[in-house]
Scaffold this active site. Structure first.
Site, PDB file in Angstrom:
ATOM      1  N   VAL B  88       0.840  -1.196   0.000  1.00  0.00           N
ATOM      2  CA  VAL B  88       0.000   0.000   0.000  1.00  0.00           C
ATOM      3  C   VAL B  88       0.874   1.245   0.000  1.00  0.00           C
ATOM      4  O   VAL B  88       1.887   1.309   0.692  1.00  0.00           O
ATOM      5  CB  VAL B  88      -0.901   0.006   1.252  1.00  0.00           C
ATOM      6  CG1 VAL B  88      -1.727   1.292   1.300  1.00  0.00           C
ATOM      7  CG2 VAL B  88      -1.823  -1.191   1.236  1.00  0.00           C
ATOM      8  N   CYS B  89       0.473   2.233  -0.812  1.00  0.00           N
ATOM      9  CA  CYS B  89       1.222   3.485  -0.896  1.00  0.00           C
ATOM     10  C   CYS B  89       0.305   4.632  -0.515  1.00  0.00           C
ATOM     11  O   CYS B  89      -0.420   5.155  -1.342  1.00  0.00           O
ATOM     12  CB  CYS B  89       1.755   3.660  -2.319  1.00  0.00           C
ATOM     13  SG  CYS B  89       2.427   5.268  -2.660  1.00  0.00           S
ATOM     14  N   ILE B  90       0.305   5.014   0.777  1.00  0.00           N
ATOM     15  CA  ILE B  90      -0.430   6.216   1.191  1.00  0.00           C
ATOM     16  C   ILE B  90       0.465   7.028   2.112  1.00  0.00           C
ATOM     17  O   ILE B  90       1.417   6.503   2.694  1.00  0.00           O
ATOM     18  CB  ILE B  90      -1.769   5.891   1.901  1.00  0.00           C
ATOM     19  CG1 ILE B  90      -1.577   4.821   2.964  1.00  0.00           C
ATOM     20  CG2 ILE B  90      -2.824   5.498   0.906  1.00  0.00           C
ATOM     21  CD1 ILE B  90      -2.822   4.565   3.778  1.00  0.00           C
TER      22      ILE B  90
END
Lengths: 539, 165
Positions: B88-90
């Site tokens: 996940v890329c946040i």
């Protein structure tokens, strides 16, 4: 060696200005009486429009004093608050005042100005920090007036991360905008390291202001430079108007045949501790070379292109796998270590065909183009190695010189120490304090000498190159003479006696080195400006 | 350092099991290793992810909570902000020090005052509202932007399959 009476005042260009009549054994001209005269000469030559700063002075004058002078009518802001506001506005008073009158509350909000009173540091019982989850009977806790409390060591970790950004440090809760006052940042750092007493008022040593100065210098990189010397925290500021005159320096190509001069105006500055460096390229003093030559040389030395040239000239690739092979024996029957392919060194054909008869003895003329290429490459390589080895030689000599000086220094210090109890020792500080200064001049001489090889490497052949080389020889001779004197002191049985005995010699020779050095640089500059010499990047 | 991390992780686990937020289950995979957590994230309603339950692995660094954990969906999930391998890329998973793209505000990024709970809540809102501005999976971004019907269909298929229907 003694001074000569001749002085060089000719303003009209004349080759003989830069040549030396060596018949009476005199190497240098000029009649500078002492070091100060030489230094002021070199200063006027190199640093007009420069200001030297020590870091503490810089912070005092640019940050702290500005707050003292700042006056915003009808605001009751304390000094601490003004410091935060000014930091928030990147130390720009005008911007601060504009923003303040646009909306004082908004500005204060954005700057995260504290609402008093600040709880600050407290010691709490049974406090559990929500970051490290540490539960101790008694914990040092920090918070701003927002009461977002964390233990001191978690706060310190956070502050340590934030400091290098050089901006105001806010409360740890991301949505809470409050700024930590500068003095408290300093206290957080100090208290965490268990220093008990913390001076509140000394802003000059403030960590946050230090990093802010760093950011300030980056933002004003057209006028400020850190001294590149190791562990030196000094700054040099260049007068903007002086800079404007030479703005287009980098646009000029020194390897352009029609190019005249302005590249020879290298801006060498000196920091408060006497470290010389180039303002434009932040390299050490690289005169007589221009910045672009230094860049070209640096590229050449670091990109290892000459290694490839060496491989090309001295090795052959295995015809099978391409591995570079250097021949180290007489037999021409080669076997590749890597792929075990057997071949003939002379014709690079497979050895199979050579078992019965040598068909490679029949002459097939190499393509003339190929042969020429090879010879050219070899010549270029030789040339490069010639200059490179001398360049490196002086670099390492510099390190040796330093060792010599250190050892001499140690002896003199010991002597001075013993002097207190031993009445037979009578040499005073006045008699030995020239050592440091002489040595500085030796290092500068060597540095210039080192760079003359780079200069000469790119120089195309001309009469003026011969003059330059002659100047180089003179400087070389003097530098070696000086270095030898230092070594003589170091290796002698009675160092202290020699320190006093050789004083006149050392002072004289180091003066000559400096004169010679400046003459050489001046000559190179004049040749360049008059377009008498050209450079060739193709080597 | 490791002790701090373990203590903090244990606290967070306690907190999460005592008072679990809706749509989230999370905890260490085994008692021996507090640094690897398994999470189950429920797909938010009124989105194609509705009714889905998505397993993910949280891996914590030994300097936690100074550094953020890594969250990886296993199996990978089609979403503009999830890399093809499931990571996940946040912004909350990015350390505050580095921001190569310069578009994340510092207060959105990881800081030691954030927590596993906040991460997983951010993930649920990410599922509901993809941010194609900072895409991690270009194919998913393109599909989301150009052919929403196909995008929704692929996700629903994934949900159906994962539930074994």
């Amino acid at each position: 060696m003694s001074d000569t009476e001749g002085s060089n005042t000719g303003s009209e260009f004349d080759v003989s200005d830069f040549e030396y009549d060596d018949s009476d054994g005199e190497y240098y001209q000029g009649d500078n009486e002492n070091f100060e005269a030489i230094q002021s000469y070199s200063k006027s030559l190199k640093e007009s429009g420069c200001k030297q700063w020590r870091l503490a002075e810089f912070i005092q004058e640019n940050f702290v004093d500005r707050v003292d002078k700042l006056h915003i009518p009808s605001s009751k802001a304390s000094k601490e608050e003004l410091l935060i506001l000014l930091h928030h506005c990147n130390w720009d008073e005008e911007r601060l005042i504009n923003l303040y009158y646009d909306g004082a509350d908004e500005l204060k909000e954005n700057a995260g100005l504290l609402r008093s009173p600040i709880p600050g540091f407290q010691v709490r019982d049974d406090f559990e920090c929500s970051i490290c989850c540490n539960l101790e009977p008694s914990t040092k806790v920090f918070s701003l007036s927002c009461h977002h409390e964390f233990c001191l060591s978690c706060y310190y970790n956070y502050v340590k991360e934030e400091l290098p950004k050089g901006k105001l440090i806010r409360c740890m809760i991301p949505d809470c905008n409050l700024s930590i006052p500068h003095a408290l940042v300093h206290q957080i750092c100090k208290l965490n390291n268990n220093s008990e007493s913390v001076a509140m008022d000394n802003l000059v040593d403030n960590e946050l202001l230090y990093y802010s100065a760093n950011l300030y210098v980056i933002r004003h990189h057209d006028t400020f430079r850190w001294c590149p010397a190791i562990d030196c925290q000094n700054l040099v500021q260049m007068d903007l108007t002086a800079r404007l005159a030479e703005l287009d320096l980098d646009a000029i190509d020194p390897f352009d045949k029609n190019y005249r001069g302005s590249d020879s105006e290298v801006k060498i500055v000196t920091c408060s501790d006497g470290h010389e460096f180039c303002f434009s390229c932040k390299f050490e003093n690289h005169l007589p070379c221009s910045c672009s030559i230094v860049r070209a040389w640096d590229r050449k030395v670091t990109d290892d292109s000459e290694t490839y040239s060496w491989l090309e000239v001295n090795t052959k690739g295995c015809p099978e796998c391409g591995t570079n092979i250097e021949k180290n024996g007489g037999c021409n029957h080669m076997k590749c270590f890597k792929c075990a392919y057997e071949f003939c060194w002379i014709c690079l054909g497979t050895w199979e065909e050579h078992k019965g008869f040598y068909n490679c003895n029949r002459y097939v003329a190499p393509l003339p183009q190929e042969e020429k290429e090879m010879k050219k490459k070899r010549r270029y390589l030789d040339r490069y190695m010639h200059f490179y080895s001398r360049f490196m030689e002086h670099q390492s000599s510099m390190a040796w010189d330093l060792k010599t000086l250190k050892s001499i220094k140690k002896t003199t210090e010991e002597y001075m120490h013993e002097k207190a109890t031993d009445s037979t020792k009578t040499i005073s500080y006045n008699e030995i304090d020239y050592l440091q200064e002489s040595f500085k001049l030796l290092v500068r001489g060597r540095k210039t000498l080192k760079w003359t090889y780079v200069f000469a490497y790119y120089l195309t052949k001309s009469n003026f190159r011969s003059i330059f080389e002659q100047n180089q020889d003179f400087l070389n001779a003097l530098v070696e003479q000086l270095s030898e004197l230092f070594e003589k002191i170091q290796t002698s049985q009675d160092n202290m006696k020699l320190v006093v005995q050789l004083r006149t010699d050392l002072v004289n020779v180091s003066k000559s080195v400096t004169n010679r050095r400046l003459k050489l640089i001046e000559a190179a500059r004049e040749f360049l400006q008059r377009g008498l010499i050209t450079f060739d990047e193709g080597f | 350092m490791v002790l701090t991390a373990q203590r903090r992780l244990f606290k967070e686990f306690q907190q999460l099991s005592r008072d679990p937020p809706p749509g989230i289950v999370a905890g260490p995979i085994s008692d021996d290793d507090l640094f690897k957590w398994e999470c189950l994230v429920e797909g938010p309603s009124d989105t194609p992810y509705e009714n889905g339950v998505f397993p993910a692995i949280l891996s914590f660094p030994t300097d936690y909570p100074l550094g953020p954990p890594v969250l990886k969906f296993d199996p990978p999930l089609l979403h503009p902000n999830i890399y093809a391998d499931g990571t996940v890329c946040i912004s909350i998973l990015h350390p505050p020090g580095e921001d190569p793209n310069q578009y994340e505000r510092p207060e959105e990024r990881w800081s030691p005052v954030q927590s596993v709970e906040k991460i997983l809540l951010s993930v649920i809102s990410m599922l509901a509202e993809p941010n194609p501005e900072s895409g991690a999976n270009i194919d998913a971004c393109k599909l989301w932007r150009d052919d929403r019907i196909e995008y929704n269909k692929q996700i629903r298929d994934h949900v159906t399959k994962s539930l074994g229907l």
